[in-house]
Design a protein around this motif. Structure first.
Motif, short mmCIF file in Angstrom:
data_model
loop_
_atom_site.label_atom_id
_atom_site.label_comp_id
_atom_site.label_asym_id
_atom_site.label_seq_id
_atom_site.Cartn_x
_atom_site.Cartn_y
_atom_site.Cartn_z
N SER A 28 0.67 57.43 39.80
CA SER A 28 1.90 57.37 39.01
C SER A 28 1.66 57.80 37.57
O SER A 28 0.53 57.71 37.05
CB SER A 28 2.48 55.95 39.02
N GLU A 29 2.74 58.24 36.93
CA GLU A 29 2.67 58.63 35.51
C GLU A 29 2.14 57.46 34.67
O GLU A 29 1.27 57.64 33.81
CB GLU A 29 4.07 58.99 35.00
N VAL A 81 3.29 61.11 29.91
CA VAL A 81 2.79 61.71 31.17
C VAL A 81 4.05 61.98 31.98
O VAL A 81 4.77 61.03 32.33
CB VAL A 81 1.83 60.76 31.92
N ALA A 82 4.34 63.24 32.22
CA ALA A 82 5.63 63.61 32.82
C ALA A 82 5.39 64.51 34.03
O ALA A 82 4.91 65.64 33.88
CB ALA A 82 6.49 64.33 31.78
N ALA A 83 5.71 63.99 35.21
CA ALA A 83 5.46 64.73 36.45
C ALA A 83 6.69 65.54 36.86
O ALA A 83 7.83 65.06 36.73
CB ALA A 83 5.08 63.76 37.56
N ASN A 132 10.43 65.87 35.33
CA ASN A 132 10.41 65.02 34.13
C ASN A 132 9.83 65.75 32.92
O ASN A 132 10.07 65.38 31.77
CB ASN A 132 9.58 63.75 34.37
N SER A 133 9.02 66.77 33.18
CA SER A 133 8.35 67.45 32.08
C SER A 133 9.30 68.30 31.24
O SER A 133 8.89 68.84 30.21
CB SER A 133 7.19 68.31 32.61
N PRO A 173 6.54 57.63 30.30
CA PRO A 173 6.03 57.55 31.67
C PRO A 173 6.70 56.45 32.48
O PRO A 173 7.03 55.39 31.96
CB PRO A 173 4.54 57.22 31.48
N VAL A 187 2.74 61.75 40.75
CA VAL A 187 2.35 63.16 40.63
C VAL A 187 2.61 63.82 41.98
O VAL A 187 2.25 63.28 43.04
CB VAL A 187 0.84 63.27 40.27
N LEU A 212 2.56 69.05 35.49
CA LEU A 212 2.35 67.66 35.03
C LEU A 212 1.96 67.76 33.56
O LEU A 212 0.90 68.30 33.22
CB LEU A 212 1.21 67.01 35.83
N LEU A 247 0.95 66.27 29.95
CA LEU A 247 0.35 65.11 29.28
C LEU A 247 0.29 65.38 27.78
O LEU A 247 -0.20 66.44 27.35
CB LEU A 247 -1.08 64.85 29.78
#
Ligand code: GLY
Ligand code: MN
Ligand code: MN
Length: 376
Positions: free
Chosen positions: A178-179, A204-206, A209-210, A217, A222, A228, A230
């Protein structure tokens, strides 16, 4: 226990001189220091709930019992005044002692309540002719934006810790994590390497979400074939680092590949261009030109970067509007172009850069090539 420091160190004296010169220009007898990073910059004192007062001759610290021993240890040369009740009364007393009449305060960091209370307390304290409180804008931030050698060493170390923390967790970044878990690992690795904290809560955006530049987060996992992003940094001895890498998990879409290459190229163009005399708006324009030519101008909605130091966002600000200034040796700024596609994902690459006499030095060295950021 270490003996108390009795005299300000040489680098602090140089900083005091800069502030006192600025005070002379502004015809101020005293300056209130209400923003903890300003106070720490001038004293090395790192306690909370305390206010400094600098005059041409003296340096007062108004604090309370909780920070008394700390003040002795960190800055034993300060004239410490312990408050028992209201901060405003203690400040008025210290100002009375300093005999200052024209007192500046940073409008961006002093609350309306503090100003009113000090004004009221000064009026009650009958110090002769009435003192005047003068609002200021960014006097301290403008002094702090050019870093001295001691600060540059600390920022270098802060960047190194951030990089090592990232490398330490690189193998733990996998599909299914997980983020939030990855953000937690980063913080743990930062602190275990000597950082007192993160310089800001890691992003932290998967996947999709990025595309939210300042995402927080969550429990999102992921995913395969997604970006992804960061964005993280260390706080080391009061100094921040601020880095972003966008990892490419599995086989990302052609669109994500394209924007990665454009962002990479935009950042490279700026790093080749930055040197003293280039303005903040010109630097932003170089990155924006690359991104606009590729057709993604609308999706790069924030500025190119910002100063870093004791605060995570400091002067100078690198953006397309709202004033410009020339870059100067000793400034440390981020260069962080990004492209954000709502619903699909975003790419940002961020490095920390020192402006030198002949150009610039990129302080961060983590791989940012498309291939180097690919994970299976
Ligand atoms: N980490 C916040 C920023 O990049 O400005
Ligand atoms: Mn950042
Ligand atoms: Mn940044």
């Amino acid at each position: 226990m270490k003996a108390a420091v009795t005299r300000a160190k040489a680098y602090l004296k140089t900083r005091h001189k800069s502030v006192r010169d600025a005070m002379k220009e502004l015809k101020l007898d005293a300056l209130l220091l209400t923003h903890p990073p300003d106070l720490a910059y001038l004293t090395n004192f790192t306690g909370d709930d305390s206010v400094g007062i600098i005059t041409q001759k003296d340096f007062f610290l108004v604090t309370d019992f909780r920070y008394k021993e700390q003040a002795d240890l960190e800055a034993g040369w300060l004239k410490v005044s312990l408050r028992e009740a209201k901060m405003a009364d203690a400040l008025a007393k210290a100002i009375g002692e300093s005999k200052a009449k024209r007192i500046g305060f940073e409008a961006n960091f002093t609350t309306f309540g503090q100003v009113n209370a000090v004004d009221h307390a000064l009026k009650q304290s009958k110090t002769g002719s009435e003192p005047e409180l003068v609002p200021l804008e960014d006097v301290m931030s403008n002094i702090r934006k050019v870093k001295d050698d001691q600060e540059i060493d600390l920022i270098r170390k802060s960047v190194a810790i951030a990089e090592e923390a990232f490398e330490a967790i690189r193998d733990d970044i996998k599909v299914g994590e997980s983020e939030s878990h990855i953000a937690g690992l980063l913080v743990m690795e930062l602190r275990s390497r000597g950082a007192s904290d993160s310089s800001f809560p890691p992003i932290v955006a998967a996947g999709a979400n990025s595309s939210l530049p300042h995402y927080r987060p969550s429990d999102t996992l992921v995913q395969q074939d997604q970006p992804l992003l960061l964005d993280w940094g260390a706080l080391y001895k009061g100094y921040c680092s601020d880095l972003t890498r966008t990892l490419l998990v599995g086989r990302v879409s052609q669109k994500i590949k394209t924007i990665y290459k454009v962002v990479f190229e935009a950042q490279r163009a700026v790093l080749d261009f930055m040197r003293p005399g280039v303005t903040t708006m010109q630097a932003d324009r170089v990155a924006r030109d690359v991104i606009e030519k590729a057709g993604f101008g609308e999706q790069f909605g924030h500025g190119l970067g910002h100063g870093i130091g004791r605060d995570i966002h400091e002067l100078p600000t690198l953006r397309k509007t709202g004033g410009e200034e020339e870059l100067r040796p000793g400034m440390v700024v981020t260069v962080e172009p990004g492209i954000y596609l709502p619903g699909e994902g975003g790419v940002r690459i961020e490095d920390d850069v020192l402006i030198t006499h002949s150009g610039c030095e990129v302080l961060s060295s983590l791989d940012k090539t498309f291939e180097g950021c690919h994970i299976e």
